[in-house]
Design a protein around this motif. Sequence first.
Motif, short mmCIF file in Angstrom:
data_model
loop_
_atom_site.label_atom_id
_atom_site.label_comp_id
_atom_site.label_asym_id
_atom_site.label_seq_id
_atom_site.Cartn_x
_atom_site.Cartn_y
_atom_site.Cartn_z
N GLY A 332 0.78 -1.23 0.00
CA GLY A 332 0.00 0.00 0.00
C GLY A 332 0.81 1.27 0.00
O GLY A 332 0.25 2.37 -0.12
N ILE A 333 2.13 1.17 0.14
CA ILE A 333 2.98 2.36 0.21
C ILE A 333 3.04 3.04 -1.16
O ILE A 333 3.25 2.41 -2.18
N HIS A 334 2.85 4.37 -1.13
CA HIS A 334 3.00 5.20 -2.32
C HIS A 334 4.46 5.61 -2.39
O HIS A 334 4.84 6.68 -1.94
N GLY A 393 1.44 11.54 3.13
CA GLY A 393 0.87 10.86 1.96
C GLY A 393 1.64 9.61 1.57
O GLY A 393 2.01 9.45 0.42
N LEU A 394 1.85 8.74 2.53
CA LEU A 394 2.66 7.56 2.30
C LEU A 394 1.93 6.43 1.59
O LEU A 394 2.57 5.50 1.09
N PHE A 395 0.61 6.48 1.57
CA PHE A 395 -0.15 5.35 1.06
C PHE A 395 -0.90 5.70 -0.21
O PHE A 395 -1.33 6.86 -0.41
N ARG A 396 -1.05 4.70 -1.06
CA ARG A 396 -1.81 4.89 -2.30
C ARG A 396 -3.26 5.16 -1.95
O ARG A 396 -3.81 4.57 -1.03
N GLY A 397 -3.88 6.04 -2.72
CA GLY A 397 -5.27 6.43 -2.46
C GLY A 397 -6.25 5.41 -2.90
O GLY A 397 -6.57 4.45 -2.39
#
Length: 397
Positions: A332-334, A393-397
Motif C-alpha cells: 500500500g505504500i505510495h 501521503g505515504l499510502f496509495r489512495g
Amino acid sequence: MATRRVFLKSSALALFGVGAAPQWLARAAAGPERKKILVAVLQRGAADGLNIVVPHGDTRYAELRPTIGIARNTVIDLDGYFGLHPQLEPLKALYDSKQLAIVHATGSPDATRSHFDAQDYMESGTPGLKSTSDGWMNRALPRETNPSPLRAVSASGNLAKTLRGPQAAVAIGNVNDFQVRDRKMAGDYQSMYAASSDARLQTAGKETFEAMRMLESVRRANPSPDHGAVYPKGRLGQSLHQVAQLAKGNVGLEAAFADMGGWDHHTNELPQMENQLREFGQALAAFHRDLGDRMEDVVVVTMSEFGRTARENGTRGTDHGHANVMFAMGGGIHGGRVAGRWPGLETEQLYEGRDLAVTTDFRDVLGEVVTAHLGLGDLQTVFPGFRPGAAPGLFRG
C-alpha cells in the motif's frame, strides 16, 4: 498488571503475568490467518540522515561537509536532488518499484539531544513526557479477547518500551533458542504448572508450552529465507529474519519491533556508516524479498531518535542534531519519492543555526501508518495530546 507476557530465552522460562486460555491455537488450526503487520525499526544512536539520504542537489551540503560528505558522483540518485548512500544500493530497486517511500526532515518537537530521553520519547510516542510507561505500538493494537501470544514481538532480549502496555507482548532474542532442549526438565515444569492450585497459573503454564511448540513448528517450517533472500550477518539481519519467519508462519503476528545500535558517529564517520548502512540496506531488502507477495500485508517503518549536525566536526564526524530521515516500505505504500518539506541547509534555515530543521513530526508518519495500514481510527489513543499536521501521503489512495 494482569498482562500476559512470556519471555523465553535460551530454553529458560520466566512468566510475567497470566492470561486466558489459548483459543488462538484453535483458530490457527482451522486455517491460516493473514493479518496486517507493522514492523518498526529503530536505529539507536542518532543516525546521520544527511548521509543516508543525501541532498546532493543542495550546494550547501558539500560546503558543510568537505571531508565526510558523500560525493555527488557516487550517490545513488533518486530524483535529481536527493540520493541514497552508495551502501543502500539494495534499496534502489524497491524505490524504483514504488515499494519504498522516504520522508526527510522528520523528528521530534522535543529539542533534547539526550539519547536516552529521545529514544524513550520515540518509543513512548509522547515527546517531552517522561512519565509515560507504555509504548505507542502497544497502544496501536486493538483489544482482543484471546489474542495470539505472538501477536506483538520484540526481536530482542528484552521487551522494547514501544511494546509495553496492556496488550500481550513477547520478547524473542532468537527464534532458534525457542525450543525444548531438556525434555525432562520441560516435562517437570509442565507438570508443576498443571498441578498448581492456581487456575490462572495453570493456564499460563499451558499457554507457555503451547507457544513454545508453535514457535518450534514455525522454526521447522521456515528454517531458511525464501525467494533467494540472503540476510546479512548482524543483529538487524537476524531480527528481521525471525520476524519474517513469524509472518510466514501465520501465527497471528500484528506488530514487531527491531533495533540496530551503533549510529553515534562523533569521529571517523565514513567507514563506520558504510558498515552500518551495508547491513541496514541488505537486511531491509532481504526481508522484502523473503516475504514476497506477503509484503502486501506488511509495512516496515524506520526511525532514529534524532539526526546529526549539518556541519561536520573537527574529528571527521558529526554531533547530536535534530531532524532525521524515515523510510516506509511495503504493501500500500505510495513509494518512489522523497516526501515531506525540505527546509534547506542555509544557516538561517537550520535549527539553532546548526541542525536540519524538523518539518514533519515523526508521529505524523507513524500516525498515517497505523491509520492507513492497521485501520485504527482514533489517533489520540496512540499519541495522546498530539495534534496531527499534514500527512506525508505515504499510502496509495
